[in-house]
Write an enzyme that holds these catalytic residues in place. Structure first.
Site, PDB file in Angstrom:
ATOM      1  N   CYS A 418       0.808  -1.222   0.000  1.00 17.16           N
ATOM      2  CA  CYS A 418       0.000   0.000   0.000  1.00 17.16           C
ATOM      3  C   CYS A 418       0.841   1.272   0.000  1.00 17.16           C
ATOM      4  O   CYS A 418       0.489   2.263  -0.657  1.00 17.16           O
ATOM      5  CB  CYS A 418      -0.961  -0.008   1.183  1.00 17.16           C
ATOM      6  SG  CYS A 418      -0.125  -0.168   2.794  1.00 17.16           S
ATOM      7  N   HIS A 462      -2.276   0.529   6.941  1.00 15.01           N
ATOM      8  CA  HIS A 462      -2.573   0.803   5.537  1.00 15.01           C
ATOM      9  C   HIS A 462      -2.243   2.256   5.218  1.00 15.01           C
ATOM     10  O   HIS A 462      -2.093   3.103   6.110  1.00 15.01           O
ATOM     11  CB  HIS A 462      -4.055   0.526   5.270  1.00 15.01           C
ATOM     12  CG  HIS A 462      -4.408   0.424   3.823  1.00 15.01           C
ATOM     13  ND1 HIS A 462      -3.819  -0.470   2.964  1.00 15.01           N
ATOM     14  CD2 HIS A 462      -5.301   1.137   3.054  1.00 15.01           C
ATOM     15  CE1 HIS A 462      -4.336  -0.337   1.764  1.00 15.01           C
ATOM     16  NE2 HIS A 462      -5.226   0.643   1.783  1.00 15.01           N
ATOM     17  N   ASP A 478      -8.176   4.997  -2.834  1.00 11.68           N
ATOM     18  CA  ASP A 478      -7.235   3.949  -2.430  1.00 11.68           C
ATOM     19  C   ASP A 478      -6.725   3.229  -3.673  1.00 11.68           C
ATOM     20  O   ASP A 478      -7.416   2.359  -4.231  1.00 11.68           O
ATOM     21  CB  ASP A 478      -7.920   2.958  -1.487  1.00 11.68           C
ATOM     22  CG  ASP A 478      -6.918   1.993  -0.868  1.00 11.68           C
ATOM     23  OD1 ASP A 478      -5.739   2.023  -1.247  1.00 11.68           O
ATOM     24  OD2 ASP A 478      -7.333   1.215   0.017  1.00 11.68           O
TER      25      ASP A 478
END
Length: 679
Positions: A418, A462, A478
């Site tokens: 991520c 994250h 995202d």
């Protein structure tokens, strides 16, 4: 006249009398139970120290060794202090202080000479038990602490030189009964006594851990560590949102130096940001584990009434001081809120900052995207499509990157997690003239159906992206979802269960066996127990206490609260006194009943037993007053003592016969007519 050894001991002051065998035995047992949980965080040489001191004290008791001299005691103390210093680097501080206290608790054993020394050791043991909560305050630790406390109470009872001193089982039974008798008063104090920070609220670096940092350098990470350690738990007042909606904000990273993303000075200000509430709100309670950091976790945009917690200018929640103990706080969030629809020039400049040079391919691609997409939203969608359609991959072990880390990731390796995708997308948007920043926190969490809460672990850490548009404010996207949607929809534990490196740092984690139904059920049940313990016991604060009393008694002033506490304490103590003394019950002991009739008979003839006077002394005084009945008086007293104290079988019939004989021996004119021959 020479005195026997027993008489010499009895003539000493109580505090100077020697320690009975049963008390010493319980002290040794108590020391083992007190020290045992500390072995998880203390050096192993502490075991050797205890074996040395315990063996020495046992040999002293068996008269096979002498007490240590002053020189030997000094050597033991200096050697132990040196060992503590070399083990912990200091004699002060939490870790070193607890180790020094445990060592002193052990060293005191070798110089036990009298009851006074034993009492000091027992009281020190109670304090060492409490220090265990500095390292573990869970329900198992609380339950286990009852064992050393009971053993210390048994040692305290064994110090009394009573008839129980030779019966270990009876001593233990009485200690357990005392513990049970204390439970009602303990519950009263827990519910109503003013809440102060407990000893175990002291900062403890060993308990603080987090999967987040105040900076992020994905280019330097060759392997992402996956930990199953708990970060926090969240319970919602209403329905629990779907997992893809659970983005728990912690930090905003705005400054980029070419390799590392970090916080900017402007995002660290306690300035109330501009935002307007839109859409439905979410109310929930979070129990956060110690992290050693000041930031808290919440869904956007979160507000709380918790004292000492501030909403910062970048919409994160920050505590006044680092979180070094379990923290319970309530939050209300508006996920659809509009955040800063009209940004300041300083904010926009921070969100557009890029290093002077580096990553030329990415800058060129960003310029092409801007020429193709004049609209901001269209450009953002184009970047997301690029991640979705091109052969990018999600991995826990990404390859290391060179000096132009963004270029290498986007156009060569195309493998990362991520942080790589969030950092790369933020760079592209900034190079295209769109204000953007990286947000770090946690995503998702495991739903515990039994407890009705979300458990978020360190592996759920994250990173995602926020970009800014005029009139719409900050918008979250995202890019990881475009590459690995299962990471968002299923969660890290399920999506990465078969991936290389998953939970390598936790080989014994029960999450590895979640496909085994009974192990998974046990894990969830245990986590639910821990959650309730933290929420209703460790998390019981002044606000909950005041709310509880207001629900029970209405609006109360502090004077009323004091009266409730004093009245409740007196009521509980009164009930305990009635239960212990049972004044409504008759004397069930036939020997004691006959002794009372013996005393009443002599009282009718002018001889009264004094308070605290023994049976033998009373009989000798009565025989002097009534010399003609001296033989009958002495016969009853000797028979009573023999049955009561000398271990002779109880024979109430013999005592009744002797009492009848004494009645007949007394003068007729003074014979008490009210004394019946009660069989």
């Amino acid at each position: 006249m020479s005195l026997t050894a027993a008489q010499r001991i009895a003539a000493r002051p109580i505090a100077a009398r020697p320690i009975p065998r049963i008390a010493l035995t319980w002290l040794l047992v108590a020391q083992v139970l007190v020290i045992l949980p500390h072995l998880l965080h203390l050096p192993l040489w502490i075991i050797g120290l205890w074996l040395l001191c315990a063996g020495w004290r046992i040999q002293v008791f068996r008269m096979r060794a002498r007490y240590p001299s002053r020189l030997e005691r000094a050597a033991l103390m200096l050697g132990t202090a040196a060992a503590v210093f070399f083990s912990r680097g200091s004699l002060v501080g939490l870790d070193g202080g607890v180790l020094l206290l445990v060592a002193a608790f052990i060293l005191k054993l070798v110089e036990l000479r009298s009851r006074r020394d034993a009492l000091l050791l027992i009281f020190l043991g109670f304090f060492v038990v409490v220090t265990g909560y500095l390292f573990d305050d869970g329900p198992l630790a609380a339950l286990y602490s009852l064992l050393p406390v009971t053993a210390l109470l048994a040692a305290l009872i064994g110090m009394q030189h009573s008839g129980m001193a030779e019966r270990p089982a009876a001593t233990l039974k009485l200690a357990g009964a005392m513990m049970l008798q204390a439970v009602p008063l303990m519950l009263l104090l827990f519910l109503f006594f003013p809440r102060f920070g407990p000893l175990w609220s002291l900062p403890n670096p060993q308990k603080a851990s987090t999967g987040l940092s105040d900076s992020m350098a994905p280019a330097d990470i060759a392997e992402l560590s996956q930990s199953s350690a708990l970060a926090f738990r969240a319970s919602f007042d209403g329905p629990i949102p779907a997992r893809p909606e659970l983005y728990w904000r912690a930090l905003t990273l705005e400054h980029f130096d070419g390799r590392r993303w970090s916080q900017s000075w402007g995002a660290q200000q306690r300035l109330q940001p501009q935002w307007s509430r839109q859409g439905p709100s979410l109310s929930y309670t979070i129990i956060m584990q110690p992290s050693g950091m000041p930031w808290l976790f919440a869904l956007d945009v979160g507000v709380t009434d918790q004292q000492g917690v501030y909403l910062m200018s970048d919409f994160r929640l920050e505590n006044r001081r680092p979180v070094t103990q379990n923290l319970l706080y309530q939050v209300r969030s508006w996920p659809q809120a509009i955040r800063e629809p009209s940004g300041s020039r300083a904010m926009l400049n921070r969100a557009l900052q890029l290093p002077e040079g580096g990553d030329p391919l990415t800058r060129k691609w960003a310029a092409e995207l801007r020429r193709e997409h004049a609209d901001t939203q269209a450009l953002v969608d184009a970047v997301l499509r690029h991640f979705n359609r091109e052969p990018y991959g999600y991995t826990l072990k990404p390859p290391a990157l060179g000096s132009d880390s963004i270029d290498e990731f986007l156009f060569r390796t195309r493998m990362g997690f991520c942080a790589h995708y969030a950092g790369a997308m933020t760079f592209v948007l900034r190079a295209a003239g769109i204000p953007a920043r990286v947000v770090t926190g946690y995503q998702g969490g495991e739903l515990n159906q039994q407890g009705g809460y979300i458990a978020v672990r360190q592996m759920d850490a994250h990173a995602w992206v926020e970009y800014w548009q005029e009139g719409r404010g900050w918008i979250s996207v995202d890019p990881t979802f475009q590459v690995a949607p299962e990471r968002i929809e299923l969660g890290a534990d399920e999506a990465l269960a078969g991936a290389e490196g998953f939970l390598e740092d936790s080989p014994f984690s029960p999450l590895r066996y979640r496909d085994v139904a009974w192990i998974n059920q046990m894990r969830l049940a245990w986590e639910e127990l821990n959650y309730n313990w933290q929420r209703w016991v460790l998390g019981y604060r002044g606000e909950q206490q005041l709310g509880l009393m207001q629900r029970w008694f209405g609006t109360l002033e502090w004077r009323s609260i004091v009266l409730v506490m004093v009245g409740g304490g007196a009521f509980i103590l009164g009930l305990l006194a009635l239960w212990l003394f049972k004044p409504w019950q008759r004397e069930h002991d036939p020997q004691q009943r006959l002794l009372r009739r013996y005393e009443a008979l002599l009282l009718r003839h002018g001889v009264q037993r004094d308070k605290g006077e023994g049976v033998r002394a009373f009989a000798e005084r009565a025989a002097q007053r009534l010399p003609q009945q001296a033989q009958a008086i002495d016969a009853f007293a000797r028979a009573f003592e023999a049955q009561r104290y000398a271990g002779r079988p109880a024979s109430p019939e013999q005592l009744r016969e002797l009492l009848r004989h004494l009645r007949r021996a007394l003068p007729w004119r003074a014979r008490p007519t009210a004394v019946a021959d009660d069989r």
